[in-house]
Design a protein around this motif. Structure first.
Motif, PDB file in Angstrom:
ATOM      1  N   LEU A   1       0.859  -1.321   0.009  1.00 38.12           N
ATOM      2  CA  LEU A   1       0.158  -0.098  -0.062  1.00 38.12           C
ATOM      3  C   LEU A   1       0.969   1.431   0.001  1.00 38.12           C
ATOM      4  CD1 LEU A   1      -2.595  -0.838   2.708  1.00 38.12           C
ATOM      5  CD2 LEU A   1      -3.026  -0.873   0.085  1.00 38.12           C
ATOM      6  N   PRO A   2       0.722   2.296  -0.883  1.00 38.18           N
ATOM      7  CA  PRO A   2       1.423   3.227  -1.176  1.00 38.18           C
ATOM      8  C   PRO A   2       1.509   3.961   0.519  1.00 38.18           C
ATOM      9  CG  PRO A   2       0.481   3.203  -3.088  1.00 38.18           C
ATOM     10  CD  PRO A   2      -0.029   2.056  -2.176  1.00 38.18           C
ATOM     11  N   GLU A   3       2.651   4.410   0.849  1.00 34.25           N
ATOM     12  CA  GLU A   3       2.749   5.040   2.225  1.00 34.25           C
ATOM     13  C   GLU A   3       2.197   4.155   3.247  1.00 34.25           C
ATOM     14  OE1 GLU A   3       4.748   7.373   1.575  1.00 34.25           O
ATOM     15  OE2 GLU A   3       4.080   8.379  -0.212  1.00 34.25           O
ATOM     16  N   CYS A   4       2.007   2.983   3.074  1.00 38.34           N
ATOM     17  CA  CYS A   4       1.396   2.084   4.057  1.00 38.34           C
ATOM     18  C   CYS A   4      -0.088   2.487   4.293  1.00 38.34           C
ATOM     19  CB  CYS A   4       2.165   1.676   5.414  1.00 38.34           C
ATOM     20  SG  CYS A   4       3.742   0.814   5.066  1.00 38.34           S
ATOM     21  N   GLY A   5      -0.775   3.306   3.397  1.00 39.51           N
ATOM     22  CA  GLY A   5      -1.814   4.014   3.517  1.00 39.51           C
ATOM     23  C   GLY A   5      -3.348   3.229   3.449  1.00 39.51           C
ATOM     24  N   TYR A   6      -3.698   2.932   4.818  1.00 35.62           N
ATOM     25  CA  TYR A   6      -4.933   1.895   4.699  1.00 35.62           C
ATOM     26  C   TYR A   6      -6.436   2.627   5.402  1.00 35.62           C
ATOM     27  CZ  TYR A   6      -7.992  -1.949   6.285  1.00 35.62           C
ATOM     28  OH  TYR A   6      -8.763  -2.510   6.461  1.00 35.62           O
ATOM     29  N   PHE A   7      -7.412   2.383   4.511  1.00 35.13           N
ATOM     30  CA  PHE A   7      -8.500   2.709   5.476  1.00 35.13           C
ATOM     31  C   PHE A   7      -9.483   1.341   5.230  1.00 35.13           C
ATOM     32  CE2 PHE A   7     -11.158   3.203   1.426  1.00 35.13           C
ATOM     33  CZ  PHE A   7     -10.175   3.522   0.371  1.00 35.13           C
ATOM     34  N   THR A   8     -10.364   1.538   5.693  1.00 32.22           N
ATOM     35  CA  THR A   8     -11.332   0.264   6.119  1.00 32.22           C
ATOM     36  C   THR A   8     -12.002   0.075   4.561  1.00 32.22           C
ATOM     37  OG1 THR A   8     -12.043   0.752   8.135  1.00 32.22           O
ATOM     38  CG2 THR A   8     -13.447  -0.674   7.045  1.00 32.22           C
ATOM     39  N   ASN A   9     -11.970  -0.993   4.018  1.00 28.91           N
ATOM     40  CA  ASN A   9     -12.573  -1.366   2.717  1.00 28.91           C
ATOM     41  C   ASN A   9     -11.397  -1.516   1.733  1.00 28.91           C
ATOM     42  OD1 ASN A   9     -14.549  -1.701   0.658  1.00 28.91           O
ATOM     43  ND2 ASN A   9     -14.622   0.502  -0.061  1.00 28.91           N
ATOM     44  N   VAL A  10     -10.360  -1.011   2.032  1.00 23.31           N
ATOM     45  CA  VAL A  10      -8.839  -1.340   1.184  1.00 23.31           C
ATOM     46  C   VAL A  10      -8.804  -2.834   1.018  1.00 23.31           C
ATOM     47  CG1 VAL A  10      -6.489  -1.138   1.029  1.00 23.31           C
ATOM     48  CG2 VAL A  10      -7.789   0.899   1.343  1.00 23.31           C
ATOM     49  N   ASP A  11      -9.139  -3.404   2.083  1.00 22.67           N
ATOM     50  CA  ASP A  11      -8.870  -4.937   2.052  1.00 22.67           C
ATOM     51  C   ASP A  11      -9.819  -5.667   1.273  1.00 22.67           C
ATOM     52  OD1 ASP A  11     -10.777  -3.847   4.170  1.00 22.67           O
ATOM     53  OD2 ASP A  11     -11.072  -5.866   4.861  1.00 22.67           O
ATOM     54  N   THR A  12     -11.078  -5.194   1.024  1.00 22.54           N
ATOM     55  CA  THR A  12     -12.123  -5.705   0.016  1.00 22.54           C
ATOM     56  C   THR A  12     -11.396  -5.517  -1.447  1.00 22.54           C
ATOM     57  OG1 THR A  12     -13.747  -5.198   1.607  1.00 22.54           O
ATOM     58  CG2 THR A  12     -14.359  -5.772  -0.713  1.00 22.54           C
ATOM     59  N   ILE A  13     -10.964  -4.201  -1.651  1.00 21.26           N
ATOM     60  CA  ILE A  13     -10.483  -3.968  -3.007  1.00 21.26           C
ATOM     61  C   ILE A  13      -9.226  -4.958  -3.299  1.00 21.26           C
ATOM     62  CG2 ILE A  13      -9.321  -2.354  -4.270  1.00 21.26           C
ATOM     63  CD1 ILE A  13     -11.193  -0.221  -2.814  1.00 21.26           C
ATOM     64  N   LEU A  14      -8.304  -4.996  -2.461  1.00 27.00           N
ATOM     65  CA  LEU A  14      -7.352  -6.006  -2.516  1.00 27.00           C
ATOM     66  C   LEU A  14      -7.690  -7.236  -2.716  1.00 27.00           C
ATOM     67  CD1 LEU A  14      -4.914  -4.492   0.221  1.00 27.00           C
ATOM     68  CD2 LEU A  14      -4.644  -3.923  -2.337  1.00 27.00           C
ATOM     69  N   TYR A  15      -8.606  -7.789  -1.894  1.00 30.40           N
ATOM     70  CA  TYR A  15      -9.178  -9.061  -2.140  1.00 30.40           C
ATOM     71  C   TYR A  15      -9.778  -9.251  -3.462  1.00 30.40           C
ATOM     72  CZ  TYR A  15     -11.387 -13.732  -1.326  1.00 30.40           C
ATOM     73  OH  TYR A  15     -11.643 -15.042  -1.519  1.00 30.40           O
ATOM     74  N   GLU A  16     -10.608  -8.404  -4.100  1.00 31.09           N
ATOM     75  CA  GLU A  16     -11.054  -8.518  -5.226  1.00 31.09           C
ATOM     76  C   GLU A  16      -9.968  -8.619  -6.474  1.00 31.09           C
ATOM     77  OE1 GLU A  16     -14.352  -8.983  -6.073  1.00 31.09           O
ATOM     78  OE2 GLU A  16     -15.129  -8.157  -4.159  1.00 31.09           O
ATOM     79  N   ASN A  17      -8.980  -8.172  -6.214  1.00 32.44           N
ATOM     80  CA  ASN A  17      -7.934  -8.304  -7.134  1.00 32.44           C
ATOM     81  C   ASN A  17      -6.868  -9.205  -7.236  1.00 32.44           C
ATOM     82  OD1 ASN A  17      -8.116  -5.774  -9.179  1.00 32.44           O
ATOM     83  ND2 ASN A  17      -8.676  -4.837  -7.248  1.00 32.44           N
ATOM     84  N   GLY A  18      -7.348 -10.226  -6.177  1.00 34.63           N
ATOM     85  CA  GLY A  18      -6.511 -11.548  -6.082  1.00 34.63           C
ATOM     86  C   GLY A  18      -5.243 -11.220  -4.994  1.00 34.63           C
ATOM     87  N   ILE A  19      -5.202 -10.268  -4.234  1.00 38.83           N
ATOM     88  CA  ILE A  19      -4.239 -10.230  -3.322  1.00 38.83           C
ATOM     89  C   ILE A  19      -4.546 -10.693  -2.052  1.00 38.83           C
ATOM     90  CG2 ILE A  19      -3.002  -8.231  -2.038  1.00 38.83           C
ATOM     91  CD1 ILE A  19      -2.582  -8.159  -4.896  1.00 38.83           C
ATOM     92  N   ARG A  20      -3.547 -11.254  -1.362  1.00 38.89           N
ATOM     93  CA  ARG A  20      -3.832 -12.215  -0.203  1.00 38.89           C
ATOM     94  C   ARG A  20      -3.060 -11.613   1.005  1.00 38.89           C
ATOM     95  NH1 ARG A  20      -7.370 -12.736  -2.862  1.00 38.89           N
ATOM     96  NH2 ARG A  20      -8.349 -14.570  -3.345  1.00 38.89           N
ATOM     97  N   TYR A  21      -2.097 -10.516   0.890  1.00 39.00           N
ATOM     98  CA  TYR A  21      -1.561  -9.976   2.085  1.00 39.00           C
ATOM     99  C   TYR A  21      -0.905  -8.613   1.837  1.00 39.00           C
ATOM    100  CZ  TYR A  21       3.026 -11.230   0.160  1.00 39.00           C
ATOM    101  OH  TYR A  21       4.106 -11.538  -0.651  1.00 39.00           O
ATOM    102  N   PHE A  22      -0.710  -7.787   2.744  1.00 35.94           N
ATOM    103  CA  PHE A  22      -0.303  -6.326   2.381  1.00 35.94           C
ATOM    104  C   PHE A  22       0.410  -5.992   3.882  1.00 35.94           C
ATOM    105  CE2 PHE A  22      -3.440  -3.909   4.904  1.00 35.94           C
ATOM    106  CZ  PHE A  22      -4.674  -4.691   4.892  1.00 35.94           C
ATOM    107  N   PHE A  23       0.975  -4.955   3.796  1.00 31.23           N
ATOM    108  CA  PHE A  23       1.756  -4.432   4.894  1.00 31.23           C
ATOM    109  C   PHE A  23       1.084  -2.965   5.599  1.00 31.23           C
ATOM    110  CE2 PHE A  23       4.216  -7.131   2.589  1.00 31.23           C
ATOM    111  CZ  PHE A  23       4.873  -7.869   3.715  1.00 31.23           C
ATOM    112  N   LEU A  24       1.080  -2.950   6.743  1.00 28.69           N
ATOM    113  CA  LEU A  24       0.503  -1.661   7.437  1.00 28.69           C
ATOM    114  C   LEU A  24       1.751  -1.273   8.651  1.00 28.69           C
ATOM    115  CD1 LEU A  24      -2.912  -2.869   8.757  1.00 28.69           C
ATOM    116  CD2 LEU A  24      -2.371  -1.017   6.835  1.00 28.69           C
ATOM    117  N   ASP A  25       1.422   0.145   9.222  1.00 27.55           N
ATOM    118  CA  ASP A  25       2.114   0.437  10.311  1.00 27.55           C
ATOM    119  C   ASP A  25       1.427  -0.006  11.344  1.00 27.55           C
ATOM    120  OD1 ASP A  25       4.338   1.555  11.582  1.00 27.55           O
ATOM    121  OD2 ASP A  25       4.097   3.564  10.770  1.00 27.55           O
TER     122      ASP A  25
END
Lengths: 536, 86
Positions: free
Chosen positions: A190-214
């Motif tokens: 995630l650019p700048e580790c920038g996360y908001f609720t719902n990003v996980d759904t968008i990632l999942y829909e695009n086949g992503i299974r993990y990401f990084f946060l602060d």
């Protein structure tokens, strides 16, 4: 003996798209050349050597599509080689200049060898193709490559347009499939580790299974995770989130205290481009600001001795710090293992540019640290996120908290007095684009090309680096110009499409020539997929 | 004037917010940074005109925003799930 915990290393590899089709070797374009010469080649050559030694190490690199596009650009490859040639030449000149000053001569010779090696590696070992060098390492099983947002937009400030966040992700994944692995990425940066609720759904829909946060994205997740940032959580959408560990990060990279600020290390600000006159610098001298030469004689602090950077002493210090880092991680892991009742994973996230650019000795430290971890101890095992999730597929379910790795942990780096004007302008540009789509259903030919150019300009303006630069006031004119040009170009596309009779017929060709980011992709078809997802 | 409503867990219809607070702004203001009193809540803002009897005539309403929590959640995680990589 079995390991007691894991270290998961990720280097985030990104630069904004700084190609200047009209003027070669601008100061901003040289960000790319400096990064290739000072970071990517030292890291790639070092990791290739480790892989040749059959060292069982793991490290992940995120690669942003806008950077990968620059790696693949033949014009930029040619310019990059020229930059390296010029550095080799300048280092020779330095040796001639310093032959009367033995204290500096050895250091000048060291730079000369470093630059010659780098140039040779770029031309002969990787045939100017940095992306393929990363892919070859990936094929050894030691390196993972993460996808990222197409142009590194900071997602939390695009929350009101979820389809645009999806577009950044979708285009990033599409680019990855095209250039890195047809199977698509499992991991996403995630650019700048920038996360908001719902990003996980968008990632999942695009086949992503993990990401990084602060860290605080995990610590403040709901419900409260039981292992802090020492185990990933599973977002309700079905994607794992790993949290950055602050302790190991601070050991390496905190102003004046981290390893990188050691008094023995070369002083970033002592570049030769500040000390020599225009005539001497030649190629590196530019009216709008000199290009960095990479030669630095000064060290961070003048302790005992003469204040001149001594590579041999610096490398001894790298060795001490590599030992220190491993001992600190080991004691941290021992402590955590006993309390958590499971093997902790320490997640260390850094900008790749730290290693070689901001901290010139960084690649040496990293090499020593990796070798020692692999060959000299058993307590800590280097692990990839894929291996971790394969070995530990069951984790706590929790929704991470809005967060970033920026100053204070939220959005204030990218939304403050000097840069907040960007968002209303771009939100308006998005509304105008939607209007164009309504006016031109099923576009083809020139209209489609024009809409693609609109998206290209929009993507270019979304890059988080411009807001960051305006915040830091480092190259504000350049950042301002990049965004304003994109906004002007979008207005121009809008005007030409709605009033086709007006003006010059070459306008689109001019615009495409100046900004050819993702030039071979039909951006509109990907954008339309994002729109459909938003409606479903 | 700006009126900032706490609209956590409700469908906001203009007059049913949990609470609100007002910020006086002048005619030429084109942005405003707010200190939000309570975290882990949803808010939206209305821009409008103060009327004579302490009333408020809203002219436009913003999108909702969520202010993240500033400390760990009180409820511990209880469930686990399995993620299978391809």
């Amino acid at each position: 003996m079995e390991e007691e915990g894991y270290l998961l290393l990720v280097l985030h590899t990104h630069l904004p798209f700084v190609k200047d089709a009209e003027h070669a070797f601008t100061r901003e374009e040289s960000w790319l050349y400096e990064a290739v010469a000072d970071c990517y080649i030292p890291l790639l050559s070092m990791l290739s050597n480790l892989a040749d030694l059959k060292a069982d190490f793991r490290i992940a690199f995120s690669l942003t599509p806008c950077l990968a596009e620059m790696f693949n650009d033949h014009v930029l490859q040619e310019r990059c080689l020229r930059y390296m040639d010029e550095r080799v030449e300048l280092a020779h000149k330095e040796i001639r200049t310093q032959c009367r000053f033995p204290a500096l001569l050895e250091t000048a010779q060291w730079y000369s060898r470093k630059f010659a090696f780098c140039r040779r590696w770029y031309e002969e070992r990787c045939s100017r193709d940095i992306l393929s060098a990363f892919i070859r390492l990936r094929d050894t099983g030691t390196v993972s490559i993460l996808a990222s947002g197409a142009t590194h937009a900071y997602f939390p400030l695009w929350e009101i347009f979820p389809h645009l966040v999806d577009f950044q992700v979708r285009l990033g994944v599409h680019h990855y499939k095209k250039h890195i692995n047809r199977g698509g990425p499992a991991g996403f940066w995630l650019p700048e580790c920038g996360y908001f609720t719902n990003v996980d759904t968008i990632l999942y829909e695009n086949g992503i299974r993990y990401f990084f946060l602060d860290k605080h994205g995990i610590l403040n997740a709901h419900p409260r995770p039981g292992y802090g940032e020492y185990a990933p959580v599973h977002c309700p959408a079905g994607v794992a989130a790993f949290g950055r560990n602050g302790l190991v990060h601070d050991l390496v990279w905190v102003k004046d205290k981290g390893y990188s600020g050691d008094p023995l290390y070369s002083d970033f600000n002592s570049d030769l481009s500040n000390d020599r006159n225009e005539k001497y610098l030649g190629f590196f001298s530019r009216p709008a600001g000199n290009i960095k030469t990479g030669i630095k004689y000064g060290k961070n602090a003048s302790g005992p001795g003469n204040g001149i950077f001594d590579p041999a002493a610096a490398f001894d210090r790298c060795n001490e710090q590599a030992n220190h880092f491993i001992a600190a991680c080991q004691s941290h892991i021992e402590y955590l293992r006993a309390r958590l009742g499971k093997k902790p994973v320490i997640v260390a996230l850094f900008d790749t540019e730290l290693f070689g650019h901001w901290w010139m000795e960084g690649p040496i430290w990293l090499e020593l640290m990796l070798k020692k971890l692999v060959f000299d101890q058993k307590k800590i095992r280097l692990i990839s996120a894929e291996e971790y999730l394969a070995n530990h597929p069951c984790n706590e379910v929790s929704m991470p908290s809005l967060s970033s790795w920026g100053y204070q942990g939220y959005s204030e780096t990218w939304l403050m007095g000097r840069n907040h004007w960007i968002y209303p302008e771009l939100y308006q540009a998005q509304e105008s684009f939607q209007e164009l789509l309504r006016r031109f259903p099923g576009p083809s030919g020139t209209v489609r090309e024009a809409l693609n150019q609109y998206l290209r300009e929009f993507l270019q303006a979304q890059c988080s680096d411009w807001a960051f630069i305006l915040h830091r006031e480092t190259a504000s004119d350049f950042a301002m110009n990049r965004i304003k040009t994109s906004i002007d170009n979008m207005s121009s596309v809008y005007r030409h499409l709605l009033h086709p009779e007006s003006g010059d017929r070459q306008w689109l060709k001019h615009m495409q020539k100046k900004n050819d980011l993702f030039g071979d992709m039909d951006l509109l078809s990907i954008y339309e997929q994002s729109l459909r997802l938003g409606k479903s | 004037m700006l009126r900032i409503h706490d609209i956590t867990h409700i469908i906001f219809q203009g007059n049913n917010s949990h609470s609100y607070f007002d910020v006086e702004i002048t005619g030429k203001t084109d942005h405003w940074y707010l200190n939000i009193p309570v975290c882990n809540r949803n808010y939206c803002a209305e821009i409008g005109i103060k009327t004579g009897q302490g009333g408020f005539l809203p002219l436009a309403r913003s999108n909702p925003i969520y202010v993240p929590r500033d400390c760990p959640s009180d409820s511990p995680a209880q469930s686990r799930s399995r993620i299978v990589l391809r």
